[in-house]
Design a protein around this motif. Structure first.
Motif, PDB file in Angstrom:
ATOM      1  N   ILE A 170       0.860  -1.185   0.000  1.00  0.00           N
ATOM      2  CA  ILE A 170       0.000   0.000   0.000  1.00  0.00           C
ATOM      3  C   ILE A 170       0.899   1.240   0.000  1.00  0.00           C
ATOM      4  CG2 ILE A 170      -1.667   1.308   1.406  1.00  0.00           C
ATOM      5  CD1 ILE A 170      -2.536  -1.587   2.422  1.00  0.00           C
ATOM      6  N   PRO A 171       0.671   2.166  -0.909  1.00  0.00           N
ATOM      7  CA  PRO A 171       1.537   3.360  -0.920  1.00  0.00           C
ATOM      8  C   PRO A 171       1.379   4.164   0.374  1.00  0.00           C
ATOM      9  CG  PRO A 171      -0.336   3.640  -2.417  1.00  0.00           C
ATOM     10  CD  PRO A 171      -0.383   2.215  -1.939  1.00  0.00           C
ATOM     11  N   ASP A 172       2.402   4.923   0.728  1.00  0.00           N
ATOM     12  CA  ASP A 172       2.321   5.749   1.941  1.00  0.00           C
ATOM     13  C   ASP A 172       1.199   6.779   1.798  1.00  0.00           C
ATOM     14  OD1 ASP A 172       4.470   4.482   3.090  1.00  0.00           O
ATOM     15  OD2 ASP A 172       5.937   6.015   2.496  1.00  0.00           O
ATOM     16  N   PRO A 173       0.566   7.161   2.904  1.00  0.00           N
ATOM     17  CA  PRO A 173      -0.495   8.181   2.801  1.00  0.00           C
ATOM     18  C   PRO A 173       0.069   9.529   2.362  1.00  0.00           C
ATOM     19  CG  PRO A 173      -0.106   7.591   5.113  1.00  0.00           C
ATOM     20  CD  PRO A 173       0.718   6.662   4.284  1.00  0.00           C
ATOM     21  N   ASP A 174      -0.591  10.141   1.385  1.00  0.00           N
ATOM     22  CA  ASP A 174      -0.193  11.481   0.940  1.00  0.00           C
ATOM     23  C   ASP A 174      -0.713  12.525   1.912  1.00  0.00           C
ATOM     24  OD1 ASP A 174       0.913  10.718  -1.710  1.00  0.00           O
ATOM     25  OD2 ASP A 174      -1.111   9.915  -1.915  1.00  0.00           O
ATOM     26  N   LEU A 175      -1.888  12.252   2.439  1.00  0.00           N
ATOM     27  CA  LEU A 175      -2.564  13.211   3.321  1.00  0.00           C
ATOM     28  C   LEU A 175      -3.113  12.451   4.525  1.00  0.00           C
ATOM     29  CD1 LEU A 175      -4.099  15.912   3.973  1.00  0.00           C
ATOM     30  CD2 LEU A 175      -5.937  15.068   2.481  1.00  0.00           C
ATOM     31  N   ILE A 176      -2.845  12.966   5.713  1.00  0.00           N
ATOM     32  CA  ILE A 176      -3.471  12.413   6.919  1.00  0.00           C
ATOM     33  C   ILE A 176      -4.295  13.524   7.540  1.00  0.00           C
ATOM     34  CG2 ILE A 176      -3.080  11.513   9.249  1.00  0.00           C
ATOM     35  CD1 ILE A 176      -0.601  10.102   8.212  1.00  0.00           C
ATOM     36  N   LEU A 177      -5.568  13.239   7.755  1.00  0.00           N
ATOM     37  CA  LEU A 177      -6.371  14.259   8.413  1.00  0.00           C
ATOM     38  C   LEU A 177      -7.018  13.689   9.654  1.00  0.00           C
ATOM     39  CD1 LEU A 177      -9.795  14.600   7.487  1.00  0.00           C
ATOM     40  CD2 LEU A 177      -8.526  14.395   5.389  1.00  0.00           C
ATOM     41  N   ARG A 178      -7.089  14.544  10.647  1.00  0.00           N
ATOM     42  CA  ARG A 178      -7.664  14.136  11.922  1.00  0.00           C
ATOM     43  C   ARG A 178      -8.739  15.126  12.301  1.00  0.00           C
ATOM     44  NH1 ARG A 178      -4.708  11.980  17.286  1.00  0.00           N
ATOM     45  NH2 ARG A 178      -6.534  11.918  18.641  1.00  0.00           N
ATOM     46  N   GLU A 228     -19.069  15.498   3.624  1.00  0.00           N
ATOM     47  CA  GLU A 228     -18.454  15.454   2.293  1.00  0.00           C
ATOM     48  C   GLU A 228     -17.692  16.747   2.023  1.00  0.00           C
ATOM     49  OE1 GLU A 228     -21.746  14.530   2.705  1.00  0.00           O
ATOM     50  OE2 GLU A 228     -22.193  12.807   1.401  1.00  0.00           O
ATOM     51  N   ARG A 229     -18.303  17.894   2.442  1.00  0.00           N
ATOM     52  CA  ARG A 229     -17.647  19.193   2.206  1.00  0.00           C
ATOM     53  C   ARG A 229     -16.324  19.291   2.956  1.00  0.00           C
ATOM     54  NH1 ARG A 229     -21.325  18.794  -0.589  1.00  0.00           N
ATOM     55  NH2 ARG A 229     -19.590  17.874  -1.676  1.00  0.00           N
ATOM     56  N   ASP A 230     -16.274  18.689   4.156  1.00  0.00           N
ATOM     57  CA  ASP A 230     -15.016  18.727   4.922  1.00  0.00           C
ATOM     58  C   ASP A 230     -13.934  17.925   4.210  1.00  0.00           C
ATOM     59  OD1 ASP A 230     -15.841  20.313   7.213  1.00  0.00           O
ATOM     60  OD2 ASP A 230     -17.116  18.622   7.741  1.00  0.00           O
ATOM     61  N   LEU A 231     -14.322  16.826   3.572  1.00  0.00           N
ATOM     62  CA  LEU A 231     -13.329  16.044   2.819  1.00  0.00           C
ATOM     63  C   LEU A 231     -12.896  16.833   1.576  1.00  0.00           C
ATOM     64  CD1 LEU A 231     -11.679  13.478   2.572  1.00  0.00           C
ATOM     65  CD2 LEU A 231     -13.594  12.414   1.344  1.00  0.00           C
ATOM     66  N   ASP A 232     -13.848  17.474   0.917  1.00  0.00           N
ATOM     67  CA  ASP A 232     -13.495  18.318  -0.236  1.00  0.00           C
ATOM     68  C   ASP A 232     -12.478  19.378   0.179  1.00  0.00           C
ATOM     69  OD1 ASP A 232     -15.325  16.977  -1.790  1.00  0.00           O
ATOM     70  OD2 ASP A 232     -16.889  18.514  -1.621  1.00  0.00           O
ATOM     71  N   GLU A 233     -12.739  19.997   1.322  1.00  0.00           N
ATOM     72  CA  GLU A 233     -11.868  21.074   1.789  1.00  0.00           C
ATOM     73  C   GLU A 233     -10.457  20.529   2.085  1.00  0.00           C
ATOM     74  OE1 GLU A 233     -12.056  24.180   1.838  1.00  0.00           O
ATOM     75  OE2 GLU A 233     -10.418  24.737   3.197  1.00  0.00           O
ATOM     76  N   ALA A 234     -10.396  19.361   2.722  1.00  0.00           N
ATOM     77  CA  ALA A 234      -9.098  18.755   3.042  1.00  0.00           C
ATOM     78  C   ALA A 234      -8.316  18.463   1.760  1.00  0.00           C
ATOM     79  CB  ALA A 234      -9.304  17.466   3.839  1.00  0.00           C
TER      80      ALA A 234
END
Ligand code: IPE
Ligand code: IPE
Ligand code: MG
Length: 239
Positions: free
Chosen positions: A172-180, A212-218
């Motif tokens: 699995i490729p490394d995560p490009d983005l981690i959000l908490r 969904e909007r929060d994921l779009d923003e991230a």
């Protein structure tokens, strides 16, 4: 104007804030966990529609076992319930589940339910959802070390690639983005070896309200970041 980079191939999601969400409403913490569990499907579906190919969900950390037994058992019961409810939709959406963490050390009914979800979705080719259950990064290192020596190796690895394939996240490729979610600015034992060059983002929204909007923003924030990987130059270096 600054150029916009590609969408992240792999997003890590630390789904935090269920307890606070419930407490703010004068409800028991498990009520927040239930609402949090209900939120998982819609966010996974949205991630898929954005074209994210790998999504890792931090569902339960090794340290979460130290919470009161009623909360731990309640959480594990929710995993069992939602694993059953989620299966047909995952098959329809072509989503493969991959488990990381010490799943077998969870109570047997939970381990069985999660393994079943993993087994039955193996053919999914549209997206991989990695569920981190009873996961801790240091614990993963110990597991990888055991697997490495059990593989018949006679000397230690000299390249990262030779060791990486023994991790729970092999392939699995490394995560490009981690959000908490919930505004906490820490990783809490989540993917310490895989996150070395991840972009981090900490929205304050609590997980049951994460939309969904929060994921779009991230994703939009991520696309404006300039990744350098220790080198010079602009975004073109990371592509
Ligand atoms: C995240 O919510 C879910 C798990 C850790 C399993 P929390 O239960 O940590 O919620 P807060 O951080 O107490 O609000
Ligand atoms: C991390 O959240 C684990 C999950 C979201 C599953 P925690 O709530 O357990 O982390 P800490 O204790 O605030 O660091
Ligand atoms: Mg928390």
């Amino acid at each position: 104007m600054d150029s916009i980079g590609p969408i992240p191939l792999h997003v890590g999601l630390i789904m935090d804030g269920n307890g606070r969400w419930a407490e703010q409403r004068g409800k028991p913490r498990l009520y927040g966990h239930r609402r949090g569990a209900e939120n998982v499907r819609r966010i996974v579906t949205h991630a898929q529609s954005l074209g994210i190919r790998f999504l890792t969900l931090y569902a339960f950390s090794l340290e979460n076992n130290q919470r009161p037994a009623a909360e731990v058992n309640g959480l594990l019961s929710l995993f069992e319930l939602y694993a059953r409810r989620w299966l047909s939709q995952l098959l329809e959406q072509g989503i493969r589940i991959h488990l990381i963490g010490d799943v077998e050390a969870l109570r047997p009914s939970t381990a069985r339910a999660l393994r079943k979800l993993e087994d039955e979705t193996q053919k999914g080719e549209q997206m991989t959802v990695i569920l981190a259950a009873n996961y801790g990064g240091r614990d993963e290192v110990l597991r990888a070390m055991r697997r490495f020596w059990q593989s018949g190796a006679t000397k230690g690895p000299s390249r990262w690639e030779d060791f990486e394939k023994f991790l729970d996240t092999a392939g699995i490729p490394d995560p490009d983005l981690i959000l908490r979610s919930s505004g906490e600015m820490r990783l809490s034992h989540f993917l310490p070896l895989q996150s070395v060059y991840s972009e981090l983002y900490f929205p304050s929204v609590l997980w049951p309200d994460f939309s969904e909007r929060d994921l779009d923003e991230a994703v939009a924030v991520y696309r404006r970041r300039r990744r350098r990987f220790g080198r010079l130059g602009g975004r073109e270096m990371s592509e």
